[in-house]
Design an enzyme around this catalytic site. Structure first.
Site, short mmCIF file in Angstrom:
data_model
loop_
_atom_site.label_atom_id
_atom_site.label_comp_id
_atom_site.label_asym_id
_atom_site.label_seq_id
_atom_site.Cartn_x
_atom_site.Cartn_y
_atom_site.Cartn_z
CE LYS A 73 18.81 -62.03 100.92
NZ LYS A 73 18.87 -60.62 101.39
CB SER A 147 16.96 -58.67 98.84
OG SER A 147 17.87 -58.71 99.92
CB SER A 171 17.15 -56.96 102.63
OG SER A 171 17.38 -56.19 101.47
#
Length: 610
Positions: A73, A147, A171
């Site tokens: 990420k 996210s 997330s």
């Protein structure tokens, strides 16, 4: 397309020679480059990927994640690659990788690049990004969740075997549900968050997306370790890998569920029906469903954005957001701006309310081994998110927002599809440090074989792979460094011999440690504490090779303040070894000047004789 990248299958193929890492990585890289999903912010050039492959060297096949492709990420640092947090103006190029990324690469995993996300990890939708909104791999009309949107999509679409996300409000779980994969959210502090752009520093954790529970456990085992440079990192407590105190069999697990009147699906009858089907599956597994009061958990969930924790987001990136309003997604800017207006009074009031609600939840944990909930109450189309970005996002956190505030661990797993074909997932949740038990339950839910889960849960491999070295006796065993009473000729060395361990070599640590004589230890023992190059020294040690079964028994006898972690040797390599919690130093005696435990013991004996 997805199954050919399962970690255990890949490792088996590598061992048999059926596949080789360079071919697997080249195909995965090409697949990522061809994808029409905006999953990547930075996809590494093939030459960079090949350089990581070259690092594996001749001993590479012994590594627990040898040749396994993964994604990161883009709020987590990878050395030499921009970290943007989905905001190009915020981008910086780190010189070193995040602690967790370094561990995974040391374990043999190969990064393909950095993935898309909701900007500054603020959102559960995956649409708050200038790099394009990811879509559910099941139905592109629907959001991917966020996210950690790109990380989940990269795994679900068969681009990588696993991916790192982060999780503050869900997330690492909501995107798993919307893409029909596993999302593991560990207990806070067990995986380091150093080298990560924070959202809420006190609540953030690194999450793992994988194709099944056993693969997730393999990654977790390699990733989890104490990081002395992260003030929120902590050593795993003694007995961490053991099941919960109730130690139920798979057929008698006590699983908490809310009464029907406390569940909310916001009018989504398909999701409600899928939940009922999930309850039937749980009963079919022999799990005993116990109704609990969900009200205090729901109250905690509301605190995350109504209370003082929103101010943490402003503390993390608020100055940048205020100085660059045009660079920030409007919804993200509004949320973080609201945090900047919160007061210390607001923060304390929130803390008081959290303590009250936490106390109200404690009575339920005495009655259950885990909590089972829908991961999300519904799923939204991209158009629905655009029409009401704040309201839809708030609904998605109904069953996830409370977990980190209460310091719980969780694992999101796919359930049976809804009747309309859309994905539906459930989450198993347990108290802090019951991660291994959750993974076992998740494996049972997914129907994974006993053999697969036994070789993949943290109870069997967490410490064995802490340094990126395998716990497989067939491959020659795991290298374990000892610095104290287990040294040759000292009182506990017989334990290694009894477990079939053999001495590999005598050497020293890198000059980044201090050695302490632990107060009250019987027999006397030292503690090896990592302190860094400014104040550290090189300490004498022995490296022993031990088989998987023996290693498990050795680990079972390790008690706080000692644990098994990564030990860096003088030549820069790392092995598993006995390390010590730095919090013992005020009550322990610093014996670093003797250069090792053996020399200290000899000096003490000489002093006694004289």
């Amino acid at each position: 397309m997805r199954s050919d990248l399962g970690i255990r299958g890949l490792l088996a193929d590598y061992r048999s020679g059926e596949r080789v890492p360079v071919d697997v990585l080249r195909a995965a890289h090409a697949r990522a480059g061809r994808s029409d999903q905006p999953a990547w912010i930075t996809l590494l050039e093939w030459e960079a990927v090949a350089q990581y492959l070259d690092r594996l060297g001749p001993s590479g096949p012994q590594l627990p994640l040898y040749g396994i492709p993964f994604a990161i990420k883009d709020n987590i640092d990878l050395a030499g690659t921009p970290t943007t947090a989905a905001c190009p103006e915020f981008a910086r190029v780190p010189q070193t990788s995040a602690f967790v990324v370094e561990r995974l690469i040391a374990a043999g995993a190969i990064p393909l690049g950095k993935t898309n996300m909701d900007q500054f990890a603020t959102g559960l939708v995956g649409t708050r990004t200038p790099y394009g909104a990811c879509r559910s791999v099941v139905d592109g009309r629907y959001i991917s969740g966020g996210s950690s949107s790109g990380s989940a999509v990269a795994v679900a679409a068969g681009m990588v075997s696993f991916a790192l996300g982060t999780d503050t409000a869900g997330s690492g779980r909501v995107p798993a549900a919307f893409n029909a994969i596993v999302g593991l959210k560990p207990s806070l502090g067990l995986i380091s968050t150093s080298g990560i752009v924070p959202a809420c520093r006190t609540l953030d954790c690194v999450s793992v997306f994988a194709l099944d529970a056993a693969d997730g456990a393999l990654v977790y085992a390699a990733a989890a370790a104490y990081d002395p440079d992260d003030p929120y990192s902590r050593p795993a407590p003694a007995g961490h890998a053991a099941p919960a105190p109730h130690t139920p069999s798979a057929g008698s697990s006590r699983i908490g569920v809310p009464p029907a009147g406390q569940l909310e699906f916001f009018g989504d009858v398909q999701a409600a029906a899928a939940w009922e089907a999930a309850l039937e599956l749980a009963r079919g597994l022999g799990w005993r469903l116990v109704e609990i009061d969900f009200a205090p958990f729901a109250a905690v969930a509301r605190l995350l954005y109504e209370g003082g924790w929103i101010a943490e987001r402003a503390a993390a990136v608020g100055e940048f957001v205020a100085a660059h309003p045009d660079a920030v997604d409007p919804v993200v800017g509004e949320i973080i701006g609201r945090g900047a207006r919160a007061s210390a009074v607001d923060a304390f009031r929130s803390a008081y309310r959290l303590a009250e609600h936490r106390r109200a939840t404690e009575r339920d944990w005495a009655r259950i081994d885990a909590l089972l909930l829908p991961t999300a109450p519904t799923i939204f189309t991209h158009e629905e998110i655009a029409a009401d970005p704040l309201g839809t996002n708030a609904r998605l956190g109904t069953y996830t927002n409370f977990v980190n505030l209460l310091d719980l661990c969780a694992i999101a797993v796919p359930a049976e599809r809804r009747e309309d074909g859309l994905p539906f997932g459930v989450t198993l949740i347990a108290p802090r440090d019951h991660d291994a038990r959750l993974i076992d339950l998740a494996a049972t839910w997914l129907g994974e074989t006993a053999t697969a889960t036994a070789t993949a849960t943290p109870s069997s491999v967490a410490a064995a792979t802490a340094s990126g070295v395998p716990g497989d006796a067939a491959s020659g065993g795991t290298l374990v460094a000892v610095v104290g009473a287990h040294l040759s000729g000292l009182p506990l060395n017989h334990q290694l011999a009894d477990l079939g361990a053999t001495l590999d070599r005598e050497t020293r640590t890198a000059a980044i440690y201090r050695l302490y004589a632990l107060s009250g230890a019987v027999p006397p023992k030292p503690g090896l504490v990592r302190v860094g190059r400014e104040t550290g020294a090189s300490i004498e040690l022995e490296v022993w090779r031990i088989g998987h079964a023996g290693l498990g028994r050795l680990i079972g006898g390790v008690a706080a303040p000692l644990s098994i972690g990564a030990v860096e040797l003088l030549d820069g390599s790392k092995v598993s070894g006995f390390v010590c919690d730095s919090r013992v130093t005020p009550s322990a005696r610093d014996i670093t000047e003797w250069g090792g435990w053996r020399a200290f013991v000899a000096q003490e004996a000489a002093a006694t004789l004289s």
